[in-house]
Design a protein around this motif. Structure first.
Motif, PDB file in Angstrom:
ATOM      1  N   CYS A 136       4.787  -4.983   4.070  1.00  0.00           N
ATOM      2  CA  CYS A 136       3.553  -4.183   4.117  1.00  0.00           C
ATOM      3  C   CYS A 136       2.466  -4.931   4.893  1.00  0.00           C
ATOM      4  N   LEU A 137       1.822  -4.204   5.790  1.00  0.00           N
ATOM      5  CA  LEU A 137       0.789  -4.821   6.631  1.00  0.00           C
ATOM      6  C   LEU A 137      -0.421  -5.248   5.817  1.00  0.00           C
TER       7      LEU A 137
ATOM      8  N   CYS B 179       5.757   0.169   5.453  1.00  0.00           N
ATOM      9  CA  CYS B 179       6.122   0.838   4.198  1.00  0.00           C
ATOM     10  C   CYS B 179       6.824   2.165   4.478  1.00  0.00           C
TER      11      CYS B 179
ATOM     12  N   ASP C 290       0.819  -1.220   0.000  1.00  0.00           N
ATOM     13  CA  ASP C 290       0.000   0.000   0.000  1.00  0.00           C
ATOM     14  C   ASP C 290       0.847   1.262   0.000  1.00  0.00           C
ATOM     15  N   ASN C 291       2.132   1.133   0.347  1.00  0.00           N
ATOM     16  CA  ASN C 291       3.069   2.264   0.396  1.00  0.00           C
ATOM     17  C   ASN C 291       2.653   3.319   1.418  1.00  0.00           C
ATOM     18  N   THR C 292       1.774   2.981   2.352  1.00  0.00           N
ATOM     19  CA  THR C 292       1.339   3.967   3.347  1.00  0.00           C
ATOM     20  C   THR C 292       1.405   3.450   4.785  1.00  0.00           C
ATOM     21  N   CYS C 293       1.467   2.148   5.004  1.00  0.00           N
ATOM     22  CA  CYS C 293       1.421   1.618   6.375  1.00  0.00           C
ATOM     23  C   CYS C 293       2.750   1.882   7.084  1.00  0.00           C
TER      24      CYS C 293
END
Ligand SMILES: [Zn+2]
Length: 349
Positions: free
Chosen positions: A103-104, A95, A89-92
């Motif tokens: 990544c979660l 990441c 997701d590139n946001t967790c």
């Protein structure tokens, strides 16, 4: 559509499978322009990792976006995109910490993607990409056809070689030895040079790979292995061993070679997927203050950094592809890599 399915060891087929469909708002459908076979695809091919049931395979591809879900904002229909070898997701938190391979919410091509459908593999005509905003990197067009191999290398091998170099802490002026002359090892040489290493020792016994290593920046080639190889590295580094050693294979022998080729106080950067049970010998590491750092490469985070150098031609990781075949010849692609007739095979759907 057509896609590659592994049925059993050495039984790789192009099968007709269902077309992918958007199944979450965050999905994209990507029409594959080029894919390739990874050294790690050879583990199930050789039966070293088991195949319990037929499943899709392939995790490196570039392509053009054909459709996007309602929640996708960062990629649009018609964009040329690079997919890293995993979904993220590139946001967790993981990441954001630079470890997007953990990544979660992420997953693996050809695996259970936790998002409601069995994930597509990359060696096919189309791929459903979950978490498209986080996973895909857009390459601004137009894209020349001869750029495709270099861009495809960013999906795995170039970023993985770079991760070895970063994990080892390469700084300008360092001496570096690279264990492994596969596509990742060769890309690690590119990365070492790019980060300023001035002595770069490629450990390779194959003339074609030695030549490519030198084109990529290797200053020396050592064909010997074991004690002889270590002695040769020491001779080239003032008698002490290399400042940084990049382990790009993943066997007990290659890790041993890497650790013993490192100078006291130096660092091993390792990215070879462990197969054959390498274990760290803590006492020798302790006695010589040698560190070991690395792991599965979070290449998603490296694509934007490396992309300008690939597009300008400053680095040429696309040269690792020394054989190109149509997707329908995927069985031959695996055989060529298994038998080391090819360094890395590019597949065109
Ligand atoms: Zn994440």
């Amino acid at each position: 559509m057509l896609a590659t399915v592994i049925h059993a060891p050495r039984d790789i087929r192009v099968d007709t499978v269902a077309d992918p469909v958007l199944s979450t708002g965050g999905d994209a459908i990507v029409k594959v322009v080029a894919a390739c076979v990874c050294g790690s695809d050879l583990w199930p091919y050789r039966g070293i990792t088991p195949t319990h049931e037929p499943h899709r395979i392939g995790h490196e591809f570039v392509g053009v976006v054909e459709a996007v879900g309602a929640d996708v904002a960062a990629v649009a229909v018609g964009d040329f995109v690079i997919a890293p070898f995993y979904v993220c997701d590139n946001t967790c938190a993981n990441c954001r910490n630079g470890v997007s391979t953990s990544c979660l919410n992420g997953g693996w091509w050809g695996g259970d993607d936790r998002l409601g459908a069995f994930a597509d593999g990359g060696q096919g005509e189309r791929v459903r990409v979950p978490l498209a905003d986080g996973t895909l990197v857009v390459v601004p067009g137009p894209i020349a056809d001869d750029e495709v191999p270099g861009l495809l290398a960013l999906s795995d091998v170039m970023g993985t070689g770079h991760h070895a170099a970063v994990s080892a802490g390469i700084a300008p002026g360092d001496s570096v030895a690279v264990v492994g002359d596969g596509a990742v090892g060769l890309c690690a040489i590119i990365a070492a040079k790019r980060l300023g290493a001035t002595t770069i020792i490629a450990m390779s016994r194959h003339p074609e790979r030695q030549a490519l290593a030198q084109r990529f920046g290797a200053t020396h080639v050592v064909a010997e292995r074991g004690d002889e190889g270590i002695t040769r590295v020491q001779e080239l580094t003032g008698g002490i061993g290399a400042d940084r050693v990049l382990e790009c294979v993943g066997t007990k022998e290659s890790m041993d070679q890497a650790i013993r080729s490192t100078r006291p106080g130096g660092m091993v950067g390792y990215v070879g997927a462990p197969n054959g049970g390498p274990e760290l010998p803590v006492r020798p590491l302790f006695n010589r203050n040698v560190g070991v750092n690395g792991g599965i490469a979070p290449v998603r985070g490296y694509i934007e950094e490396l992309l300008p150098d690939v597009r300008s031609g400053a680095i040429e990781p696309g040269l690792v592809f020394d054989l190109e075949l149509p997707l329908t010849d995927v069985a031959e692609a695996y055989a060529a890599m298994d038998e080391r007739r090819a360094i890395k095979v590019l597949l065109r759907p």
